[in-house]
Design an enzyme around this catalytic site. Sequence first.
Site, short mmCIF file in Angstrom:
data_model
loop_
_atom_site.label_atom_id
_atom_site.label_comp_id
_atom_site.label_asym_id
_atom_site.label_seq_id
_atom_site.Cartn_x
_atom_site.Cartn_y
_atom_site.Cartn_z
N ARG A 111 0.84 -1.20 0.00
CA ARG A 111 0.00 0.00 0.00
C ARG A 111 0.88 1.25 0.00
O ARG A 111 0.56 2.26 -0.62
CB ARG A 111 -0.87 -0.06 1.26
CG ARG A 111 -1.70 1.14 1.55
CD ARG A 111 -2.43 0.90 2.87
NE ARG A 111 -3.32 1.99 3.22
CZ ARG A 111 -4.10 1.98 4.28
NH1 ARG A 111 -4.13 0.93 5.07
NH2 ARG A 111 -4.87 3.00 4.57
N ASN A 162 1.65 1.87 15.00
CA ASN A 162 0.81 0.84 14.37
C ASN A 162 0.95 0.74 12.84
O ASN A 162 0.62 -0.29 12.27
CB ASN A 162 -0.66 1.01 14.77
CG ASN A 162 -1.28 2.29 14.26
OD1 ASN A 162 -0.57 3.24 13.97
ND2 ASN A 162 -2.59 2.32 14.17
N LYS A 185 10.55 11.54 12.98
CA LYS A 185 10.72 10.99 14.34
C LYS A 185 9.71 9.84 14.43
O LYS A 185 8.51 10.05 14.63
CB LYS A 185 10.44 12.11 15.37
CG LYS A 185 9.93 11.72 16.74
CD LYS A 185 10.83 10.84 17.56
CE LYS A 185 10.09 10.31 18.79
NZ LYS A 185 9.79 8.87 18.69
N THR A 188 9.10 4.82 18.83
CA THR A 188 10.26 4.03 19.26
C THR A 188 10.04 2.55 18.89
O THR A 188 10.91 1.93 18.27
CB THR A 188 10.50 4.23 20.76
OG1 THR A 188 10.85 5.60 20.93
CG2 THR A 188 11.62 3.35 21.28
N GLU A 258 -3.54 13.78 13.47
CA GLU A 258 -4.46 12.65 13.26
C GLU A 258 -4.39 11.83 14.53
O GLU A 258 -3.37 11.21 14.82
CB GLU A 258 -4.06 11.82 12.04
CG GLU A 258 -4.15 12.55 10.71
CD GLU A 258 -5.58 12.91 10.28
OE1 GLU A 258 -6.55 12.51 10.95
OE2 GLU A 258 -5.72 13.63 9.27
N ARG A 291 -5.96 -0.02 15.45
CA ARG A 291 -6.07 0.93 14.32
C ARG A 291 -6.97 2.06 14.78
O ARG A 291 -7.99 1.82 15.44
CB ARG A 291 -6.69 0.23 13.10
CG ARG A 291 -5.83 -0.88 12.53
CD ARG A 291 -6.61 -1.78 11.57
NE ARG A 291 -7.36 -1.02 10.61
CZ ARG A 291 -8.70 -1.06 10.53
NH1 ARG A 291 -9.41 -1.81 11.33
NH2 ARG A 291 -9.32 -0.34 9.62
N CYS A 292 -6.57 3.29 14.43
CA CYS A 292 -7.42 4.42 14.84
C CYS A 292 -8.82 4.26 14.29
O CYS A 292 -9.79 4.67 14.90
CB CYS A 292 -6.81 5.73 14.37
SG CYS A 292 -6.55 5.80 12.61
N GLU A 385 -10.93 4.65 24.12
CA GLU A 385 -10.39 3.97 22.94
C GLU A 385 -9.57 2.78 23.44
O GLU A 385 -8.51 2.97 24.06
CB GLU A 385 -9.48 4.92 22.15
CG GLU A 385 -8.90 4.28 20.92
CD GLU A 385 -7.87 5.14 20.18
OE1 GLU A 385 -7.02 5.77 20.85
OE2 GLU A 385 -7.91 5.17 18.94
N ARG A 445 -9.52 3.99 6.56
CA ARG A 445 -8.91 5.19 5.98
C ARG A 445 -8.93 5.19 4.46
O ARG A 445 -9.19 6.21 3.83
CB ARG A 445 -7.46 5.32 6.46
CG ARG A 445 -6.69 6.46 5.81
CD ARG A 445 -5.48 6.82 6.63
NE ARG A 445 -4.63 5.67 6.83
CZ ARG A 445 -3.44 5.49 6.23
NH1 ARG A 445 -2.98 6.40 5.40
NH2 ARG A 445 -2.71 4.44 6.48
#
Length: 484
Positions: A111, A162, A185, A188, A258, A291-292, A385, A445
Site C-alpha cells: 500500500r 501501528n 521521528k 520508538t 491525526e 487501528r485508529c 479507545e 482510511r
Amino acid sequence: MSELCNEKHTYGNLINGRWVESASGNVITITSPADGSFIGEIQAVSREEVDEVIRYSKEGLSLWAGVPIFEKAQILYNAAELLEERTEEIADILMMEIAKDRKSSVSEVKRTADFLRFTADAGKSLEGIAVSGENFPGGSRNKISYVRRVPLGTVLAISPFNYPINLSASKIAPALMGGNTVILKPATQGAISALHLVKALQDAGLPGGVLQTVTGKGSEIGDYIVTHENINFINFTGSTEVGRHLSKISCMTPLLLELGGKDAALVLEDADLKYAASNIVEGAFSYSGQRCTAVKRIITTDKVADQLVDMLKTGIEKLSVGDPRDNVVVTPLIDQKSADFAEFLIQDAVAKGAELIVGNKREGNLVYPTLLDKVTVDMEIAWKEPFSPILPIIRVKDMEEAVEIANRSEYGLQSSVFTKDINKAFRIAEKLEVGTVQINNKTERGPDHFPFLGVKASGMGTQGVKYSIEAMTRPKAITINLTE
Ligand code: NAP
Ligand code: G3P
C-alpha cells in the site's frame, strides 16, 4: 549487513546522507512484542544532534528546490519499486517489531508503494493559477496575481507504532513533493521498520539533508524537537493525549494532527445483518483492533441486537489468534501496558453488568477477541479507545438515541451506518459529528487519496494525497501591475 545497521543490529540515524550512531553512545533496545526476542538497537539522539539535523535540513531546502518536480517524482517511483522488491524483508521486520500479522504487514508495504506512486503523480499535476484584479469591484485587469504553491520549509513528521511504514510515508512523500525537507521521528517501537522505509527512499536517490531521521523516546526528546524554532510544520499521528500536548507547546508552528477514535457502527433494523456482522468483525479485530479506524462500538436496537450478537459471535470464534508469523488475525498487543488496559476495560464492563459473549482471555500481552453486549454509558468501554480487540455493543431504543450516543463521544474520526435504506443512511450521516461516514462498510482510511480527517479530539487538518500536499505547502502570490 547494510550501512543501515551493523552486525550487532545497531541502527543509526540518517543524517545528511549518512547513517550515523549517536555520539552520546545512548541506545534503546527494541524487543519483539511477539516473543520478547531481541530485534535491534536504535539511537537515542541528543539535543545537539537534533540541532545538527535541523541545520542540515535547512541547507537541504535550496538543494531540493533545485530538483525539478518530475525528478522528485522519479525518486518516489524508484522508492516504490525498491519497497516492492523488499516487501518480504520489511514485512518480516514489521511482524517482529510491532507483531503485525503477515497479511497486514505485506499489505502495509505494498500500500505504501502505491501511495508513493500516487503522490508522485499528484505532485506532478500541481499547477498555479492567475487571478485577474478586474473580478473585484473597483479592480483592474492591469493587476494580475500569479499564485502557486510553495513549500513551508522543514516538516517534522511524527509517526505512531501501528503503521510505521505507511504513516511515515504518508507524511514524507507529500511533504517532499511539496518541496519541503523532512525530519522523521518514528515511534520508538516501530522505528526499525520506519528506518527501512527511509533507506529505500535514500537508495532511490534522495539527496542528503532532504530526508533525515531522529530516533529516541518522544517523552525525552519530543518536546525539544517540536518547539525548535526552525521546524516549520508538524505532521503528527498518534494518541489524543500526545496530540493535545503538542498543540499546547507548539506555539505558532502549524500542525496536522491525526489522533484517536471511537468509531461507532450504527446497525439499523433493515440492515443486511449477515453482511454487517462479518464486515464489522473484520473492521474491529484486524491487527487486534490497534487501528485508529477500528470499529470500536456497535450501536443498535433490541429488535435486531440478539440476532446480530449471534452472528458476531460466530464470526469472532472463527478468528485465528496467536503469533504474527503464523498467519493469524489477532496477535499480541504492542506491550503489556496495553494488555493491562484492555483487561481493565473488560473487567470494569463486566462488573457493571455487561454481558460477556466471547473472549476475556489473556496470555501475556495476547488478548483474545472479546465481545461485550448490553454495554451501558456508565462503563469505561463505552467511551475509551481500547486499541485492543474489544467490541462493545450498546443497545438503544431508536436511531435518534444512537446518533446522540455516537456524538456524545469526545472523538470524531469516522462512523458506519448499516442499512438498506439510502435515504435513512444519508439523514443519519448528516447528523454524525465525524470526519467521514461509511455507508454499509466498516470504518477505514483507504483508499489513501480520499480525504482522511478527524474532528473534535480526533484531530485537526486533513490527510490524503492531495490534501496532504496542500497542508504542507502554502500559496505564494506574485502580483504583476501593468503600467501601460
Ligand atoms: P503515541 O504514544 O501518541 O505516539 C505517537 C508518536 O508520538 C510516537 O512517535 C511517539 O514517540 C511520539 N511522541 C510521544 N511523546 C511525544 C512528545 N512529547 N513530543 C513529540 N513526539 C512524541 O501513539 P501510539 O501509541 O504510537 O499510537 C496509537 C495512537 O495513535 C492511538 O490513539 C491511535 O488512535 C492513534 N492513531 C491515529 C491515527 C489517525 O490517523 N487518526 C492513525 C494511527 C494511530 P515514542 O514512541 O518514542 O513515544
Ligand atoms: O490507525 C491507522 C489509520 O491510518 C487507519 O488506517 O487503513 O487501518 O483504516 P486503516
